[in-house]
Design a protein around this motif. Structure first.
Motif, PDB file in Angstrom:
ATOM      1  N   ASP A  79       0.857  -1.187   0.000  1.00 24.69           N
ATOM      2  CA  ASP A  79       0.000   0.000   0.000  1.00 24.69           C
ATOM      3  C   ASP A  79       0.896   1.241   0.000  1.00 24.69           C
ATOM      4  N   ASP A  80       0.298   2.423   0.146  1.00 29.48           N
ATOM      5  CA  ASP A  80       1.070   3.674   0.074  1.00 29.48           C
ATOM      6  C   ASP A  80       2.231   3.679   1.062  1.00 29.48           C
ATOM      7  N   GLU A  81       1.942   3.282   2.303  1.00 30.65           N
ATOM      8  CA  GLU A  81       2.962   3.348   3.355  1.00 30.65           C
ATOM      9  C   GLU A  81       4.110   2.385   3.091  1.00 30.65           C
ATOM     10  N   SER A  82       3.794   1.154   2.745  1.00 28.27           N
ATOM     11  CA  SER A  82       4.861   0.163   2.545  1.00 28.27           C
ATOM     12  C   SER A  82       5.700   0.467   1.311  1.00 28.27           C
ATOM     13  N   ILE A  83       5.091   1.033   0.269  1.00 31.83           N
ATOM     14  CA  ILE A  83       5.858   1.408  -0.930  1.00 31.83           C
ATOM     15  C   ILE A  83       6.803   2.563  -0.609  1.00 31.83           C
TER      16      ILE A  83
END
Length: 533
Positions: A79-83
């Motif tokens: 998701d946005d955070e992990s990317i």
């Protein structure tokens, strides 16, 4: 990637501008950390999506694009955070080594209008062929900024916001601007002098725009592309009067890619697409950006005249009822002609195997409902249906809106859930202090108690109003029913009606609770309860 896309492409990401070179470095950085052969991606931001998507392709991984943020347990999820956490400076970056394998595949989910999502396999080669055609066909140049209210997770957004944008070398605003207010703010900050602005939008958002009084800032937009569900021609007509933007409706599917466009009220098939239909009028599509040699058999029934394509309805929406064939899409279009209807959805009520209609009333319809009740609404609709279709509907459900998904489509299970829903007004807290509360609510015209109280003059029963009070003090004051000793007084002065904007005021003392309910600047009810805190 330099050979596949235009290096003039740029990106508005978190308020700053990134170059194509920055983009390639971030892709490389992400791909270095990727260990899984299969991954799932769901992001809100399009830049982070592109980084993960192309990073996976360069890494020979196979990405699955999720329609919703509901990852499985079988594949690595990003998701946005992990990317974002995987992006860093790369001293060993070499752009010449970043070559896309055009045979690489990924999986995208269908919209789920039939009730279930399916994973459709697509190739990078198909997407680039399609993007090249669309960029040339619509003459999209690099002096363009693309704004979007739609998600890149679905094929319309993926095709236009990602592949067409990268092929054309445009400036991509990587936010998803899915509210008119967000769009207005972003448009106001853009300079349209010697620069074009393209908006990618759903028909749902365009319908919302058409109801606003002043949308002059949208005149900066050169072209609006829309897809996902049918654009109402009335919405197009209103917007054509309000703004100068060209509105282009795109027709296609996850399986086939783009098929046709509608600029002037009729779909015209794209030059490179070949269409026909079978003996049941189901559309058969062949195009350079699909691999099905015999053509793809669609569930849409059509009429074809030259390059003109008329969509009659979905094959699974043509049913047999009492030995008679009924086209539910056609029936909906007839009802939409009513001067009291804003929108409608018809389905078979599985409990009774009869047709049920969910009705969304317009302003005139709401006034009629308030003054003469559901009985008159049903009478007017059945008069229209009987006259034009020689049939009557059996069940009617009045709702404030249809349960459309983010693509503007109506999944069958969502329609049935709406039919079965027990709708109540939702009171929202406005203010609270030590001994008082104030809450507001819209008295939803679909509220369950209007079905029997009364059919010719709907109003909120007194015991339901008392329930509003009980629910509010339980949620916001922590008082249970056991804390209420008895009702000392209760008065009803004016009716509380569907579509009213209601307010609830509550005050407490050591052992007393006072409440008042207002609507239309009038006091509807008040009361005093003895309580034990």
């Amino acid at each position: 990637m330099l050979n596949n896309f235009n290096p003039n492409s740029s990106f508005i990401f978190n308020g700053s501008k990134k170059s194509f070179d920055n983009f390639l470095k971030d892709i490389y950085s992400f791909s270095k950390h990727l260990k899984s052969q299969y991954i799932e991606i769901f992001t809100n931001n399009s830049y982070l999506f592109m980084v993960a998507f192309f990073g996976a392709i360069l890494n020979k991984s196979k990405p699955y694009l999720l329609s919703y943020n509901l990852p499985s347990k079988d594949r690595a999820f990003f998701d946005d955070e992990s990317i974002s956490s995987l992006l860093s400076d790369c001293s060993d970056f070499d752009s010449t080594l970043m070559k896309l394998d055009l045979d690489s595949v990924f999986f995208i989910q269908t919209s789920g209008s039939s009730g279930n999502h399916k994973n459709i396999e697509k190739s990078i080669n198909q997407m680039i062929k399609e993007a090249t055609f669309l960029s040339n066909h619509f003459n999209i140049k690099s002096n363009t900024t693309i704004l979007s209210s739609i998600s890149h997770q679905h094929l319309f957004g993926l095709t236009f916001k990602i592949f067409v944008a990268l092929k054309s070398g445009v400036n991509i605003d990587c936010q998803t601007l899915n509210y008119p207010e967000l769009l207005s703010a972003n448009i106001a900050n853009l300079d349209s002098k010697n620069h074009k602005i393209i908006l990618l939008s759903s028909p749902v958002l365009l319908d919302s725009l058409s109801k606003k009084n002043n949308i002059d800032e949208f005149n900066k937009i050169t072209t609006i592309f829309t897809a996902g569900s049918k654009l109402n021609e009335s919405t197009r007509a209103i917007l054509n009067k309000l703004i100068k933007s060209q509105i282009i409706e795109i027709y296609g599917s996850s399986e086939t890619g783009v098929i046709a466009s509608n600029i002037d009220g009729a779909f015209r098939v794209f030059p490179d697409v070949k269409i026909s239909h079978d003996d049941k009028s189901r559309l058969i599509v062949r195009s350079p950006w699909q691999d099905c040699e015999g053509g793809f058999l669609s569930n849409d029934c059509v009429e074809i005249e030259g390059d003109r394509l008329k969509i009659i309805g979905r094959y699974d929406r043509i049913i047999k009822l009492h030995d008679k064939r009924l086209n539910l899409d056609e029936l909906e279009n007839i009802i939409k002609k009513s001067p009291i209807i804003e929108d409608v959805a018809i389905s078979q009520d599985d409990r009774y195997k009869r047709l049920a209609a969910i009705l969304v009333l317009n302003k005139d319809g709401k006034n009629l409902f308030r003054n003469k009740g559901k009985k008159e609404i049903i009478k007017q609709i059945n008069t229209l249906v009987t006259k034009e279709y020689n049939s009557k509907l059996r069940y009617f459900y009045i709702r404030s809106k249809l349960p459309k998904n983010t693509n503007g489509k109506l999944p069958k299970n969502a329609v049935l859930d709406s039919i079965n829903a027990k709708i109540k007004p939702q009171f929202k807290l406005v203010s609270k202090d030590a001994n008082s509360l104030k809450l507001n609510a819209y008295i939803d015209e679909g509220s369950f108690y209007f079905s029997g109280h009364f059919l010719d003059y709907p109003l909120v029963p007194g015991f339901i109003q008392l329930g509003f009070v009980f629910n509010a003090i339980k949620e916001h004051l922590g008082l249970e029913y056991e804390n209420i000793k008895h009702i000392e007084t209760i008065k009803f002065m004016n009716f509380l009606r569907p579509c009213d904007e209601a307010s609830l005021e509550i005050k407490t003392t050591e052992n007393k609770l006072y409440f008042k309910i207002f609507a239309n600047d009038k006091e509807c009810s008040n009361g005093r309860l003895k309580i034990n805190i």
